[in-house]
Motif scaffolding. Structure first.
Motif, PDB file in Angstrom:
ATOM      1  N   VAL A  26       0.882  -1.172   0.000  1.00  0.00           N
ATOM      2  CA  VAL A  26       0.000   0.000   0.000  1.00  0.00           C
ATOM      3  C   VAL A  26       0.918   1.220   0.000  1.00  0.00           C
ATOM      4  CG1 VAL A  26      -1.816   1.254   1.221  1.00  0.00           C
ATOM      5  CG2 VAL A  26      -1.781  -1.251   1.287  1.00  0.00           C
ATOM      6  N   ARG A  42      -1.797   7.040   5.112  1.00  0.00           N
ATOM      7  CA  ARG A  42      -3.158   7.362   5.561  1.00  0.00           C
ATOM      8  C   ARG A  42      -3.796   6.216   6.355  1.00  0.00           C
ATOM      9  NH1 ARG A  42      -6.760  11.129   4.221  1.00  0.00           N
ATOM     10  NH2 ARG A  42      -5.534  11.882   2.453  1.00  0.00           N
ATOM     11  N   SER A  43      -3.551   4.981   5.938  1.00  0.00           N
ATOM     12  CA  SER A  43      -4.200   3.843   6.600  1.00  0.00           C
ATOM     13  C   SER A  43      -3.667   3.614   8.019  1.00  0.00           C
ATOM     14  CB  SER A  43      -4.046   2.567   5.763  1.00  0.00           C
ATOM     15  OG  SER A  43      -2.678   2.228   5.634  1.00  0.00           O
ATOM     16  N   PHE A  44      -2.567   4.286   8.376  1.00  0.00           N
ATOM     17  CA  PHE A  44      -1.998   4.118   9.721  1.00  0.00           C
ATOM     18  C   PHE A  44      -2.501   5.160  10.710  1.00  0.00           C
ATOM     19  CE2 PHE A  44       2.104   2.355   7.597  1.00  0.00           C
ATOM     20  CZ  PHE A  44       1.409   1.235   7.181  1.00  0.00           C
ATOM     21  N   GLU A  94       2.634  -0.331  12.319  1.00  0.00           N
ATOM     22  CA  GLU A  94       2.837  -0.704  10.915  1.00  0.00           C
ATOM     23  C   GLU A  94       3.932   0.151  10.275  1.00  0.00           C
ATOM     24  OE1 GLU A  94       1.518  -3.419   9.461  1.00  0.00           O
ATOM     25  OE2 GLU A  94       0.711  -3.803  11.450  1.00  0.00           O
TER      26      GLU A  94
END
Length: 182
Positions: A26, A42-44, A94
């Motif tokens: 990603v 962004r996903s973190f 992550e």
């Protein structure tokens, strides 16, 4: 406390470092600032901002990359990668894994300078300004290693114009001429 990695590579070629981050399962969003590329994961988590409205890299899932650049025509700056979120493992686990994977990838390349080796390197002659004043080692990516082997001189990314002028004056004695200030 954040983590900084330093590297040398050709400033006008596609960056191996950026390619590494872009190849992640990603890939992060990229935001270009005046001098750096900020990678936002962004996903973190969400971005946090300072009082002045700037992204707060200590509280945000971001990585900041200062790519090598040509300075005064004769010098290349050392690139830098900053993981400044703290505590990284606790705040963004992550991103901590990405930090570890990046460190492992970078260790595949030759170290051209390290203070851990007593600051002695066969490449010291080509490391000017304040390059050798920092703790993180400098890794030679293929194009950077080839350049230093071909007598390319490097300075730290944050060396100011007074330092650069002093380096250029010294290099004139070696037959290397820097461009004048614009």
């Amino acid at each position: 406390m954040g983590t900084t990695y330093r590297f040398i590579e050709h400033p006008t070629e596609s960056s191996s470092v950026l390619q590494w981050f872009r190849a992640l399962p990603v890939p992060p969003e990229e935001k270009q600032t005046q001098r750096a590329t900020v990678l936002f994961f962004r996903s973190f988590g969400a971005l946090a901002y300072t009082g002045s409205g700037a992204i707060d890299p200590k509280l945000s899932p971001v990585v900041t990359i200062y790519l090598p650049r040509t300075v005064r025509g004769a010098l290349w700056s050392v690139g830098e990668v900053h993981f400044l979120s703290t505590p990284l493992k606790g705040r963004f686990p992550e991103l901590h894994k990405i930090n570890n994977a990046f460190a492992k990838w970078l260790r595949k390349f030759e170290i051209v300078f390290s203070n851990k080796s007593g600051g002695v390197s066969e490449w010291n002659y080509y490391l000017e300004g304040s390059v050798t004043h920092y703790d993180p080692p400098v890794f030679g990516l293929p194009s950077g290693l080839q350049a230093i082997q071909n007598n390319q001189y490097f300075i730290a990314d944050d060396d100011n114009e007074a330092v650069i002028e002093k380096v250029c004056s010294s290099l004139r004695l070696r037959g290397v001429h820097c461009d004048s200030l614009a």
